[in-house]
Design an enzyme around this catalytic site. Structure first.
Site, PDB file in Angstrom:
ATOM      1  N   CYS A 118      19.963   0.347  30.445  1.00 33.71           N
ATOM      2  CA  CYS A 118      20.397  -0.485  29.308  1.00 33.71           C
ATOM      3  C   CYS A 118      21.830  -0.210  28.865  1.00 33.71           C
ATOM      4  CB  CYS A 118      19.437  -0.313  28.134  1.00 33.71           C
ATOM      5  SG  CYS A 118      17.789  -0.916  28.522  1.00 33.71           S
ATOM      6  N   HIS A 257      22.863  -2.581  21.492  1.00 34.83           N
ATOM      7  CA  HIS A 257      21.825  -2.927  22.461  1.00 34.83           C
ATOM      8  C   HIS A 257      20.565  -3.319  21.679  1.00 34.83           C
ATOM      9  CE1 HIS A 257      19.094  -2.859  25.733  1.00 34.83           C
ATOM     10  NE2 HIS A 257      18.485  -1.756  25.360  1.00 34.83           N
ATOM     11  N   ASN A 287      14.358  -7.344  24.691  1.00 33.10           N
ATOM     12  CA  ASN A 287      15.268  -6.412  25.351  1.00 33.10           C
ATOM     13  C   ASN A 287      15.586  -6.951  26.752  1.00 33.10           C
ATOM     14  OD1 ASN A 287      16.554  -4.283  26.597  1.00 33.10           O
ATOM     15  ND2 ASN A 287      15.094  -2.728  25.915  1.00 33.10           N
TER      16      ASN A 287
HETATM   17  O1  UT7 Z   1      16.185  -0.179  26.053  1.00 30.62           O
HETATM   18  C1  UT7 Z   1      16.055   1.089  26.591  1.00 30.62           C
HETATM   19  C2  UT7 Z   1      15.691   2.129  25.591  1.00 30.62           C
HETATM   20  N1  UT7 Z   1      14.428   1.842  25.010  1.00 30.62           N
HETATM   21  C3  UT7 Z   1      14.228   1.970  23.694  1.00 30.62           C
HETATM   22  O2  UT7 Z   1      15.155   2.256  22.981  1.00 30.62           O
HETATM   23  C4  UT7 Z   1      12.829   1.778  23.182  1.00 30.62           C
HETATM   24  C5  UT7 Z   1      12.482   2.882  22.195  1.00 30.62           C
HETATM   25  N2  UT7 Z   1      11.088   2.857  21.761  1.00 30.62           N
HETATM   26  C6  UT7 Z   1      10.566   1.873  21.007  1.00 30.62           C
HETATM   27  O3  UT7 Z   1      11.202   0.881  20.736  1.00 30.62           O
HETATM   28  C7  UT7 Z   1       9.183   2.056  20.456  1.00 30.62           C
HETATM   29  O4  UT7 Z   1       8.778   3.397  20.690  1.00 30.62           O
HETATM   30  C8  UT7 Z   1       8.125   1.090  21.031  1.00 30.62           C
HETATM   31  C9  UT7 Z   1       8.356  -0.309  20.498  1.00 30.62           C
HETATM   32  C10 UT7 Z   1       8.171   1.099  22.541  1.00 30.62           C
HETATM   33  C11 UT7 Z   1       6.738   1.527  20.578  1.00 30.62           C
HETATM   34  O5  UT7 Z   1       6.689   1.566  19.147  1.00 30.62           O
HETATM   35  P1  UT7 Z   1       6.153   2.856  18.405  1.00 30.62           P
HETATM   36  O6  UT7 Z   1       6.165   2.565  16.963  1.00 30.62           O
HETATM   37  O7  UT7 Z   1       6.932   4.047  18.888  1.00 30.62           O
HETATM   38  O8  UT7 Z   1       4.655   2.906  18.890  1.00 30.62           O
HETATM   39  P2  UT7 Z   1       3.903   4.108  19.609  1.00 30.62           P
HETATM   40  O9  UT7 Z   1       4.240   4.152  21.056  1.00 30.62           O
HETATM   41  O10 UT7 Z   1       4.050   5.354  18.795  1.00 30.62           O
HETATM   42  O11 UT7 Z   1       2.395   3.589  19.459  1.00 30.62           O
HETATM   43  C12 UT7 Z   1       1.754   3.520  18.182  1.00 30.62           C
HETATM   44  C13 UT7 Z   1       0.386   2.882  18.364  1.00 30.62           C
HETATM   45  C14 UT7 Z   1      -0.409   3.528  19.501  1.00 30.62           C
HETATM   46  O12 UT7 Z   1      -1.761   3.549  19.116  1.00 30.62           O
HETATM   47  P3  UT7 Z   1      -2.424   4.921  18.566  1.00 30.62           P
HETATM   48  O13 UT7 Z   1      -2.226   5.941  19.663  1.00 30.62           O
HETATM   49  O14 UT7 Z   1      -1.664   5.250  17.324  1.00 30.62           O
HETATM   50  O15 UT7 Z   1      -3.829   4.515  18.352  1.00 30.62           O
HETATM   51  C15 UT7 Z   1      -0.243   2.556  20.626  1.00 30.62           C
HETATM   52  O16 UT7 Z   1      -1.314   2.567  21.536  1.00 30.62           O
HETATM   53  O17 UT7 Z   1       0.536   1.500  18.694  1.00 30.62           O
HETATM   54  C16 UT7 Z   1      -0.206   1.231  19.875  1.00 30.62           C
HETATM   55  N3  UT7 Z   1       0.480   0.182  20.610  1.00 30.62           N
HETATM   56  C17 UT7 Z   1       0.273  -1.130  20.397  1.00 30.62           C
HETATM   57  N4  UT7 Z   1      -0.565  -1.772  19.569  1.00 30.62           N
HETATM   58  C18 UT7 Z   1      -0.533  -3.124  19.601  1.00 30.62           C
HETATM   59  C19 UT7 Z   1       1.451   0.320  21.563  1.00 30.62           C
HETATM   60  N5  UT7 Z   1       1.836  -0.895  21.990  1.00 30.62           N
HETATM   61  C20 UT7 Z   1       1.124  -1.810  21.284  1.00 30.62           C
HETATM   62  C21 UT7 Z   1       1.084  -3.210  21.266  1.00 30.62           C
HETATM   63  N6  UT7 Z   1       0.244  -3.826  20.417  1.00 30.62           N
HETATM   64  N7  UT7 Z   1       1.877  -3.961  22.075  1.00 30.62           N
END
Ligand code: UT7
Length: 344
Positions: A118, A257, A287
């Site tokens: 990215c 980004h 993204n």
């Molecule tokens: O571009 C290159 C660099 N990339 C980035 O900068 C991305 C950085 N990361 C992020 O943007 C975020 O971490 C994400 C958007 C990828 C994820 O968001 P988050 O708030 O960090 O969620 P998480 O991974 O901590 O997941 C929280 C919960 C989990 O459930 P539990 O374990 O708390 O029960 C996930 O399983 O949300 C769940 N979850 C979802 N729920 C509904 C993960 N994806 C989804 C989804 N829909 N699509």
């Protein structure tokens, strides 16, 4: 800074997004997710997907470059160099820049690809600027990614994030004090453990097993990447601001980004940059990896004025990150955009 240094400036922007729109509602039918979760956790409402068969990142890039050449009234054979940043090359080799050159009809000069996920557009922009500083006259920098080709549409943690797009800029020598002034580019290979596509390279060449294990798709440990992303972008912006004695009021536009609205909000809070001066289109495109920054420049081109100070900032797999400080080089073009990216 060496005042006598020849500087590179951006003299035009082109972009392309495919017409097919994949909405959060569509994704609700595909994986266990909701429009509400995606919107609040990422800011994304929809993204574009290249659905035509037998197309690749080079087709997105070629459309952006064709528009750029048309808008800037540039003859393809005046081009000295095309650099393409991509995380989704058409093939492992040859490189995508040369496929784009062929599809557009650029026969002069040379081309090569840059892989920095990215942050690829920033790495490529800085590289292109160095070529202009050392004598080339017309350099095209493209960010093109058909992310849908490596997204696992059964994995809710990644399939909601990415879209397909391309953006391109023309770099030429500057004869005034506008142009690309400085950059902070950094990387740390330990980041390979948190964001990667394992299969298909020399480490895990394609086998039935790599396909069964879904190794040809993106894997991301989102929470870890999030923390490094905020820190990397904030620190690189800070370094540029300190080096050039810039306060937040000296900067007209921040071009981040587009990975997550909460990351963009953190940057806004940290520096007290008002959101009105931060380019944000993540809700429409998600993204798009190397295309996010030129796509923003494209959309805001009509609001940018000669002399405006811009900070571009990105973070990506590798890890790679950094920021570029530039002064915009032209007032809004008199004519309408050739084909707005959000109109079919
Ligand atoms: O571009 C290159 C660099 N990339 C980035 O900068 C991305 C950085 N990361 C992020 O943007 C975020 O971490 C994400 C958007 C990828 C994820 O968001 P988050 O708030 O960090 O969620 P998480 O991974 O901590 O997941 C929280 C919960 C989990 O459930 P539990 O374990 O708390 O029960 C996930 O399983 O949300 C769940 N979850 C979802 N729920 C509904 C993960 N994806 C989804 C989804 N829909 N699509």
């Amino acid at each position: 800074m060496d005042v006598h240094r020849r500087r590179a400036k951006i003299t035009g922007v082109g972009a392309y997004v495919p017409p097919f729109v994949l909405t959060n509602k569509d994704l609700e039918q595909m994986v266990d997710t909701s429009d509400e979760w995606i919107t609040t956790r990422t800011g994304i409402k929809e993204r574009r997907i290249m659905t035509q068969p037998n197309t690749a990142s080079s087709d997105l890039g070629a459309e952006a470059v064709k528009q750029l050449l048309h808008k800037t009234q540039t003859d393809p054979n005046e081009i000295d160099l095309v650099i393409c940043a991509t995380a989704t090359p058409d093939m492992l080799f040859p490189d995508t820049a040369n496929v784009i050159r062929d599809k557009v009809g650029i026969r002069s000069g040379f081309g090569f690809e840059i892989s920095a996920a990215c942050s690829g557009f920033l790495y490529a922009l800085e590289t292109g600027a160095k070529f202009v500083e050392s004598g080339l006259k017309k350099v095209i920098v493209v960010g093109a990614d058909k992310m849908s080709s490596i997204v696992d549409y059964t994995d809710r943690t990644t399939c909601i994030l990415f879209g397909d797009a391309a953006g391109a800029v023309l770099l030429e020598p500057s004869d005034d004090d506008t142009g690309i002034i400085d950059s902070v580019l950094e990387s740390d290979g330990m980041g390979r453990n948190y964001l990667y596509q394992k299969g298909g390279g020399s480490y895990h060449p394609a086998t039935h097993e790599t396909v069964e294990n879904r190794e040809h798709f993106i894997y991301q440990e989102g929470r870890t990447v999030f923390k490094f992303a905020v820190n990397g972008m904030v620190q690189s912006i800070k370094k540029l601001m300190q080096r050039h004695h810039l306060s937040k009021d000296d900067i007209q536009w921040v071009v981040p980004h587009q990975a997550n609205m909460r990351i963009i909000q953190s940057i806004s809070n940290m520096f007290e940059f008002p959101l009105e001066r931060i380019m944000v289109n993540i809700h429409k495109y998600g993204n798009t990896t190397t295309a996010t920054i030129p796509l923003c420049l494209w959309e805001w081109e009509n609001q940018l004025k000669k002399g405006d100070a811009l900070i571009l900032t990105a973070f990506g797999g590798g890890f790679t990150w950094g920021s570029i400080y530039l002064r915009w080089s032209y007032d809004p073009p008199a004519t309408e955009q050739a084909s707005p990216p959000d109109v079919e």
